[in-house]
Design a protein around this motif. Structure first.
Motif, mmCIF file in Angstrom:
data_model
loop_
_atom_site.group_PDB
_atom_site.id
_atom_site.type_symbol
_atom_site.label_atom_id
_atom_site.label_comp_id
_atom_site.label_asym_id
_atom_site.label_seq_id
_atom_site.Cartn_x
_atom_site.Cartn_y
_atom_site.Cartn_z
ATOM 1 N N GLU A 69 -20.983 24.399 -2.586
ATOM 2 C CA GLU A 69 -20.471 24.136 -3.928
ATOM 3 C C GLU A 69 -21.579 23.549 -4.794
ATOM 4 N N LEU A 70 -21.738 24.099 -5.980
ATOM 5 C CA LEU A 70 -22.745 23.669 -6.947
ATOM 6 C C LEU A 70 -22.036 23.167 -8.195
ATOM 7 N N ASP A 71 -22.357 21.977 -8.625
ATOM 8 C CA ASP A 71 -21.686 21.329 -9.750
ATOM 9 C C ASP A 71 -22.375 21.719 -11.054
ATOM 10 N N MET A 72 -21.663 22.426 -11.915
ATOM 11 C CA MET A 72 -22.248 22.890 -13.169
ATOM 12 C C MET A 72 -22.634 21.736 -14.081
ATOM 13 N N CYS A 84 -29.509 29.280 -9.982
ATOM 14 C CA CYS A 84 -30.199 30.396 -9.316
ATOM 15 C C CYS A 84 -31.168 29.887 -8.252
ATOM 16 N N ASP A 85 -31.874 28.818 -8.565
ATOM 17 C CA ASP A 85 -32.785 28.225 -7.577
ATOM 18 C C ASP A 85 -32.021 27.804 -6.326
ATOM 19 N N ALA A 86 -30.896 27.143 -6.526
ATOM 20 C CA ALA A 86 -30.117 26.661 -5.383
ATOM 21 C C ALA A 86 -29.570 27.819 -4.558
ATOM 22 N N VAL A 87 -29.120 28.874 -5.228
ATOM 23 C CA VAL A 87 -28.598 30.041 -4.504
ATOM 24 C C VAL A 87 -29.708 30.693 -3.687
#
Length: 370
Positions: A186-189, A198-201
């Protein structure tokens, strides 16, 4: 050409009419395009009922209230419509708003047929006053998780914003995927710009990124960023909440908006009634109708049958839910109360995972059905 009613709140015009209160998002920050389609469906069905003689000779009339995606505004609208003497409430697209409206309708003893909001916990507990047409979020989002698993995705990233709706959806996905050995990041916007998402993905080597965020923003910016990041050329972008359903998505994204799977509540094939409804809605909207327009149409169709068969008062409408069998535009509509559910539910409502065809963005490809 027929047109949908103007985007303004309407008051009573016919003192003999049976009144239905319509809750729809018609101004920002509500999803205005969804509201227009929902209202077009509601209004079309009312006109057809009245052209067929009304309800035992009495016309139906919509009293429209704009919720603007604001729960407090919806509560005020329910109070106002109850004082106006509506026999039932219909509509609403946003789950958090529908939940507020359902709670107030339950407290006032006004039947509410929810057209389009899917949050499982539409009410805090069982109530006879509320019923719902669309599938529960857990049913739809489990289908979406199964689609991802069948397509081979074992590491899924979801980017989220604060909302009980997004949180509930993320939990459904996480539980279903985990049960078959997949993981969800889960990435918090709130903490990440689109490029950082995109970097995290890329860093986590996720094969799918799901947009559990608002539309048009930040959803549109996230799609643009991911589509033009060479590291993510093979990434599946998904939008289970249905952001790509409406024409504004294509206007904003062009070809970048295609091949993004989402949930759609239509059958694989429409029957004769569905086809007639589709044509009438397309004429009114001057564009292809979304599934939300069909939901609006079916809502009034159900309420009209309840009024005809059980009586034109609030208590009779509420008592009718478990006894109805109504030919709708997307199939026969019957209500039951699922285990642990608080409201009567159309449990066999159709569901699809679809995407816009990259070769023709106005055409939809069915990827998975349930």
């Amino acid at each position: 050409m027929n047109t949908a009613p103007p985007l303004s709140e309407t008051g009573r015009t016919d003192r003999s009419a049976l009144l239905i209160g319509a809750l729809v998002p018609l101004t920002r920050p509500g999803w205005v395009e969804a509201g227009r389609h929902l209202l077009a469906g509601l209004d079309l069905a009312v006109r057809e009922v009245n052209e067929g003689g009304g309800i035992n000779g009495r016309p139906l009339e919509l009293l429209v209230r704009d919720t603007a995606a604001d729960p407090s505004r919806a509560i005020t609208a329910v109070d106002d419509l109850a004082r106006e003497g509506v026999v039932a409430l219909a509509g609403e697209y946003h789950s958090v708003v529908a939940r507020a409206a359902a709670a107030r309708a339950d407290a006032l003893g006004v039947p509410f047929l929810c057209s389009s909001a899917v949050l499982d916990a539409l009410t805090d507990g069982p109530t006879r006053w509320v019923a719902r047409l669309p599938p529960r979020q857990s049913r739809g989002w489990n289908l979406y998780a199964d689609f991802l698993l069948d397509a081979g995705h074992r590491h899924v990233a979801v980017v989220t914003q604060p909302s009980i709706y997004w949180a509930a959806g993320a939990a459904v996905l996480r539980d279903r995927l985990a049960a078959r050995g997949a993981t969800v990041t889960e990435l918090d916007m709130r903490a990440l710009a689109p490029a950082a998402v995109c970097d995290a993905v890329a860093d986590r080597r996720a094969t799918a990124l799901l947009l559990l965020v608002g539309n048009p923003e930040p959803a549109v910016s996230l799609v643009k960023s991911a589509r033009h990041d060479p590291r993510l050329a093979e990434l599946l972008i998904g939008a289970p909440a249905g952001q790509p359903e409406f024409a504004a998505w294509v206007t904003a994204l062009g070809d970048d908006g295609s091949a993004i799977p989402f949930l759609r509540y239509l059958p694989a094939r429409l029957g004769a009634l569905g086809q007639r409804t589709e044509a009438a809605l397309a004429e009114r909207l001057a564009t292809a109708p979304s599934f939300v327009a069909f939901e609006g149409y079916d809502t009034v169709t159900v309420l009209a049958e309840a009024l005809r068969s059980h009586g034109a008062d609030r208590a009779s409408v509420a008592e009718s839910w478990p006894h109805l069998a109504v030919p709708g535009s997307r199939g026969e509509i019957r209500f039951s109360c699922p285990p642990g559910g608080g409201v009567r539910q159309w449990e066999s409502a159709p569901m699809q995972v679809v995407e816009r065809d990259p070769k023709n963005s106005n055409r939809f490809r069915i990827l998975h059905s349930g």
